[in-house]
Design an enzyme around this catalytic site. Structure first.
Site, PDB file in Angstrom:
ATOM      1  N   SER A 252       0.873  -1.129  -0.126  1.00  0.00           N
ATOM      2  CA  SER A 252      -0.058  -0.094  -0.082  1.00  0.00           C
ATOM      3  C   SER A 252       0.786   1.361   0.029  1.00  0.00           C
ATOM      4  O   SER A 252       1.978   1.124   0.132  1.00  0.00           O
ATOM      5  CB  SER A 252      -0.941   0.079   1.215  1.00  0.00           C
ATOM      6  OG  SER A 252      -0.141   0.262   2.412  1.00  0.00           O
ATOM      7  N   LYS A 253       0.175   2.336   0.006  1.00  0.00           N
ATOM      8  CA  LYS A 253       0.979   3.740   0.054  1.00  0.00           C
ATOM      9  C   LYS A 253       2.128   3.723   0.970  1.00  0.00           C
ATOM     10  O   LYS A 253       3.152   4.448   0.688  1.00  0.00           O
ATOM     11  CB  LYS A 253       0.228   4.911   0.134  1.00  0.00           C
ATOM     12  CG  LYS A 253      -0.858   5.228  -1.107  1.00  0.00           C
ATOM     13  CD  LYS A 253      -0.189   6.381  -1.545  1.00  0.00           C
ATOM     14  CE  LYS A 253      -0.622   6.664  -3.090  1.00  0.00           C
ATOM     15  NZ  LYS A 253       0.343   6.443  -3.992  1.00  0.00           N
TER      16      LYS A 253
END
Ligand code: GLU
Length: 476
Positions: A252-253
């Site tokens: 994820s980010k």
């Protein structure tokens, strides 16, 4: 009846192309090319609120940058178009009517609040399967809802079937249909939900292999039930394992860049990214890691796709990118690095750029590192000196070497690496300093560092004037 392999990539245009989706696109592309089949691009934009044309354009742009070519798609057309779901609403409506008349779908008049309550009960574990109150409405009840102004959504009737399937990667996957529960396939405005539109499109686009992320595994049984109800054959399914960050949590980010456009901006080469992403869940029998697209296509085999999640190791990607940079011709690298140089240094001279790339391209992993490491070549300002270089240049012996260097170069009419070597020999004879003590002050004065690329080549790129002005500054 089709007899040729057809795969598809079906992004929802609600943001940038995510690295995980790019991997899905790559797998579909590789398999289609391996089988001599077709690769179709379909835009799943039925979520009108979140879908944008801007996002669609950026996804297509990133796919082109990755050099994944598709045979049919919204920009190209093809025999099974249109390729945007928002342009296919009549196709879904017909399929919906077919399901309604066969009794596989029924109108559901529940309000959002009622549905929320049912969901809460399911989540609380009170019911495993949601038996919709509208499942067996009489015509009178339906008319009464209609006349009260309620517009129905359309719910698929799940009977006690088994929805098992054989996954090309994961093997047999079984699902008890009675754990699924009746599910909505079209909203009250008749807009299809993902599972329904996907089935209708995969059928009418003659898709033979659905290759997608394993976050879709739980959708597949629902889709299989829809295929059956419509009397259509199912395609083959292959669910590729998810990508984890280095802490083994879904990528994820938080782990850094997650979109293809970010990797593009950060100086990765498309070939390196394709190679790296292909190897996240697949490996060549040869165990080679640097694989051209031709080899990826030739050697691909579902039996070598791993069932378990793979870790996104950015250091490996960087290493691989370095290998691809080293393997790229200087002429081809030039236009690739300019976008990283010109915003910083303004227009760069091609002769200098060629020489700098020749000098540095083997020592970088990312294109912007050419701008960092090559800074001294693209500006006339003297390089900022690190502490070690500054300390060395403050010593009387270093100053003497620099002075001798300036004396010897004052009357130079020709300048290249060999002239420089000759001059250094003379400086050595006249100053009596040799070895490290001779070369280091010159390097420190010219580059501001104690280590770096080949010095003779460096001075050649600088040219005599810049060499003299920069060394002179070191005496100040
Ligand atoms: N639009 C879906 C997604 O982006 C497609 C899933 C599929 O390949 O069926 O996740």
């Amino acid at each position: 009846m089709v007899n040729s392999i057809r795969t598809r990539f079906a992004p929802s245009p609600t943001g940038h192309l995510h690295i995980g989706n790019a991997r899905t696109a790559i797998m579909n592309w590789i398999f289609a090319r391996h089988a001599g089949g077709s690769f179709v691009l379909r835009i799943e934009d039925t979520d009108m609120e979140r879908s944008t044309r801007e996002s669609e354009m950026s996804i297509l742009d990133d796919l082109r940058w990755l050099r994944l070519d598709w045979d049919e798609g919204p920009d190209k057309g093809g025999a099974c178009g249109p390729y945007r779901q928002s342009e296919r609403l009549d196709v879904y409506r017909q399929a919906l009517n077919q399901l309604l008349s066969g009794g596989d779908v029924y109108p559901c008049y529940c309000t959002t609040e009622e549905l929320d309550e049912q969901r809460r009960q399911m989540e609380n574990g009170k019911v495993i399967r949601m038996d919709d109150p509208c499942r067996n409405l009489s015509s009178a009840q339906k008319s009464s809802f209609e006349s009260s102004g309620r517009k129905p959504a359309y719910r698929f009737r799940v009977n006690q079937d088994d929805a098992a399937f054989e996954d090309l990667i994961r093997g047999p996957i079984s699902f008890q249909a009675d754990h699924i529960g009746d599910f909505i396939i079209a909203r009250s405005d008749a807009m299809p939900m993902y599972n329904f539109a996907c089935v209708v499109d995969d059928h009418f686009m003659d898709i033979t292999h659905v290759i997608r992320g394993d976050d879709h595994v739980s959708n597949t049984p629902r889709q299989i039930l829809i295929y059956r109800a419509l009397g259509w054959n199912c395609p083959a399914f292959a669910h590729i394992p998810m990508i984890l960050g280095n802490d083994r949590v879904r990528l994820s980010k938080r782990h850094g860049a997650t979109s293809v456009s970010e990797y593009r901006k950060n100086g990765y080469l498309p070939e390196a990214l394709v190679n790296f992403l292909s190897l996240l869940s697949w490996s060549s029998e040869s165990e080679d890691e640097i694989l051209t697209k031709e080899r990826l296509i030739r050697e691909f085999d579902f039996s070598r796709v791993s069932k378990s999640a793979s870790v996104f190791d950015v250091e490996k990607l960087n290493w691989m990118n370095g290998v691809y940079i080293r393997g790229t011709e200087i002429e081809a690298l030039m236009p690739m690095v300019k976008p990283f140089l010109e915003p910083v240094f303004g227009p760069v001279d091609e002769v200098t750029l060629r020489a700098v790339l020749d000098l540095l391209h083997e020592s970088v992993e990312l294109l912007p590192q050419i701008a960092e490491k090559g800074r001294i070549f693209f500006t006339d300002e003297p390089a900022s000196r690190n502490a070690e270089a500054a300390a060395l240049l403050a010593t009387p012996e270093a100053k003497a070497v620099i002075r001798a260097f300036l004396d010897e170069t004052s009357a130079c009419s020709r300048w290249d690496a060999s002239v420089f070597q000759g001059i250094m020999k003379t400086v050595q004879q006249k100053s009596g300093v040799k070895g490290k003590n001779l070369w280091m002050p010159v390097r420190a004065a010219l580059t501001g560092q104690m280590h770096g690329p080949d010095l003779a080549k460096t001075v050649e790129i600088f040219g005599i004037e810049k060499c003299r002005s920069v060394t002179a500054k070191a005496l100040e």
